[in-house]
Write an enzyme that holds these catalytic residues in place. Structure first.
Site, PDB file in Angstrom:
ATOM      1  N   VAL A  91      58.905  50.445  86.795  1.00  0.00           N
ATOM      2  CA  VAL A  91      58.142  51.578  87.325  1.00  0.00           C
ATOM      3  C   VAL A  91      57.923  52.516  86.148  1.00  0.00           C
ATOM      4  CG1 VAL A  91      58.112  53.497  88.944  1.00  0.00           C
ATOM      5  CG2 VAL A  91      59.169  51.328  89.591  1.00  0.00           C
ATOM      6  N   HIS A 113      81.034  56.002  85.250  1.00  0.00           N
ATOM      7  CA  HIS A 113      80.757  56.716  86.501  1.00  0.00           C
ATOM      8  C   HIS A 113      79.759  57.845  86.239  1.00  0.00           C
ATOM      9  CE1 HIS A 113      84.960  55.351  88.082  1.00  0.00           C
ATOM     10  NE2 HIS A 113      84.058  54.390  88.112  1.00  0.00           N
ATOM     11  N   HIS A 151      85.523  56.430  92.205  1.00  0.00           N
ATOM     12  CA  HIS A 151      84.592  55.425  91.683  1.00  0.00           C
ATOM     13  C   HIS A 151      83.331  55.505  92.551  1.00  0.00           C
ATOM     14  CE1 HIS A 151      88.140  53.506  89.664  1.00  0.00           C
ATOM     15  NE2 HIS A 151      88.716  54.226  90.592  1.00  0.00           N
TER      16      HIS A 151
END
Ligand code: FAD
Length: 556
Positions: free
Chosen positions: A235, A484, A530
């Protein structure tokens, strides 16, 4: 030009869930676009192999940071780039985070994001084999089975301090001050203690990425009339028109094949939802002219909407590892030294299923609070109380194959990585104090294993001594990402004093109609957990909001 109600950019962890939910209504057409391939191979389903995101076969994508000031080196940040995104390469841990995390969102004014609001969306995707209470875990969720890989030796869990798990030689250490957490994902359990982790694996212990879980082949075929999945397509930007009254309205997307040969515009009759992850989503916005005006002008991108928070506020947990050499029999290295055991393990897996190939490396978690530890890393209290501070430290023991660095010193390595659960890596003095507390706790645990249990641990990478100076030097040397990444498209008011906002509580981009973001980038700050399960929860909630709005619009 294809006419579709929901072009839906990027099919990572979150994207696959959304495509499933939105395409459930055959009257609604969904286009799912993913930069990477489907890469659905045997290796990609074996947890031990697919976790190796550095391997040439891994569908991973590397972003290198500029030099980190405190560390004097750049960091390499990896994400997944395939259908299922980072859920194709992560270590399969499933943790929701504490209710207090979500209640804090609500307290900050995010309506509909308190624990009781989001709990049904966690439950919706779960098909858990650890169901005690249907209010806590889902058993009827269509997709995401959760397994606790090691259910063995309860007596060791309750009484013993050292345990070798049945699947892989992970060590569990328990001691006063750290109660056993029977279910890390239950709000009714202690928040501080030692827990067995839940894993996103299927009934055969294979990796259960959101791709396998939410878009299995039979479902994709069944829905092929209204669900279009485009892999290896990027995209490039959004197609946004400005109405006569100045309103910006998203009309669709521009997409291109990765080799650039194919370019296409796709019109969205309803809306576009971006699930490009913490790096992909802000990039698509900025390439479309939505972002910090000065930066866009510098890049010669026409500004559609000045939104300074786009791509800012990147947060991550810092991980500092400590490592010891352990006996060969407890190490994965046994398979290198005795290759016939590896061959046996493969045969065992092919004939009977599970085995070490399916053993996730990280099976245990010790959650602690730096404020509840004394100067030597010992818990201040025998048992945490209801007023104990929330955990801000996590120790994840795991066995690792020796890498080049450790090879030079010793062949058999075990590492105890440490995570600091709250953001802003090493930028203020409390970063160091929390990490010091965690390292001292880890050293205490190691010493207890050696002296209390005569377990031989031979130091490979630990601080030179227990002084602040030595520990800080170790932190700077070993600090790394824990993958993360979050908060690059914060859910907050546009002018939020804590860093601005990109999306509102319904995940709609400020100032641009018919455009939402739904992935791990929307958390206003990094949650202390997490992020896979929270990302899935976000899109479950997003899908529900969209479907409800559509029902109202369609007069149903
Ligand atoms: C190595 C590693 C280990 C981890 N371990 C764990 C764990 O065990 N447990 C846990 O809870 N969390 C773990 N995490 C974190 C967790 O997996 C991620 O936070 C979560 O999966 C992110 O989901 P997402 O949907 O936001 O983004 P992603 O899953 O990263 O998806 C983004 C997708 O968008 C695609 N994309 C981006 N830009 C474009 C574009 N312009 N056009 C088309 N496609 C595009 C990407 O290719 C990708 O597939 C780990 C992460 C990593 C990298």
């Amino acid at each position: 030009m294809i006419g579709v109600p929901f072009p839906h950019a990027s099919s990572g962890t979150a994207g696959c869930v959304l495509a499933n939910r939105l395409s459930a209504d055959p009257a609604k057409t969904v286009l799912l676009v993913e930069r990477g391939p489907s890469a659905d191979t045997w290796v990609s389903r074996i947890p031990l192999f697919s976790m190796n995101f550095l391997a040439s076969y891994s569908p991973s994508w590397k972003h290198t940071t500029v030099e980190e000031k405190e560390l004097g080196r750049p960091l390499e940040l990896y994400t997944g780039s395939a259908l299922g995104g980072s859920s194709r390469i992560n270590i399969c841990l499933y943790t929701r985070g504490l209710p207090a995390e979500y209640d804090a969102l609500s307290a900050a004014g995010r309506q509909g994001w308190a624990w009781n609001d989001v709990l049904p969306y966690f439950v919706a995707s779960e098909k858990s084999d650890v169901v005690d209470s249907p209010d806590i875990h889902g058993s009827q969720g269509i997709m995401l089975p959760l397994r606790r890989l090691c259910q063995s030796s309860t007596s060791a869990q309750e009484n013993g301090e050292i345990e070798r798990s049945a699947v892989s030689p992970t060590l569990l250490i328990r001691r006063p001050g750290f109660p056993y957490i029977a279910d890390l994902n239950s709000a009714q359990e202690p928040s501080i203690g030692c827990a067995r982790l839940d894993h996103t694996v299927d009934d055969h212990d294979h990796r259960h990425s959101t791709f396998r879980a939410f878009l299995p082949k039979d479902l994709a075929l069944q829905r092929k009339a209204n669900l279009h999945i485009c892999t290896n397509k990027i995209v490039q930007k959004l197609d946004i028109r400005t109405d006569s009254d100045g309103r910006k309205v998203t009309q669709g997307i521009h997409l291109a094949s990765r080799n650039g040969n194919l370019q296409r515009n796709v019109r969205a009759s309803r809306e576009v939802i971006i699930c490009g992850g913490p790096f992909g989503s802000p990039k698509v916005l900025m390439l479309s002219g939505i972002g910090p005006a000065k930066h866009l002008k510098d890049m010669r991108i026409p500004v559609i909407k000045n939104l300074p928070a786009v791509g800012s506020n990147l947060q991550d947990h810092v991980m500092v590892d400590t490592a010891w050499r352990i006996p060969l029999k407890d190490s994965f290295s046994v398979y290198l030294v005795r290759p016939w055991l590896f061959i046996l393990a493969v045969i065992q897996h092919l004939l009977f299923g599970p085995g070490f190939l399916l053993g996730a490396m990280t099976q245990l978690s010790l959650l602690a609070s730096s404020a509840s530890l004394d100067k030597t890393g010992r818990p201040l209290r025998e048992k945490p109380t209801s007023t104990s501070p929330l955990p801000d430290l996590e120790i994840l023991p795991g066995t690792h194959l020796p890498n080049e660095e450790f090879d030079k010193k010793a062949p058999f390595a075990s590492r105890l990585p440490i995570q600091r659960l709250y953001p802003a890596i090493l930028t203020n003095p409390t970063d160091y104090s929390q990490l010091r507390a965690c390292i001292r706790l880890t050293l205490q645990l190691a010493s207890q294993m050696c002296t209390g249990h005569a377990y031989p641990l031979d130091p490979l990478a630990i601080p030179a001594d227990s002084s602040d100076t030595a520990i800080d030097a170790h932190i700077r040397q070993r600090a790394d990402t824990s993958y993360h990444y979050s908060s690059t498209c914060r859910m907050a008011p546009e002018n939020d004093p804590a860093g601005g906002g990109v999306v509102d509580d319904q995940l709609r981009v400020h100032g641009v109609d018919r455009l939402r973001i739904a992935d791990s980038s929307i958390f206003p700050w990094l949650l202390g957990t997490h992020l896979q399960a929270p990302a899935v929860m976000v899109v479950e909630k997003c899908a529900d909001m969209i479907l409800k709005e559509n029902r109202v619009r369609d007069g149903q």
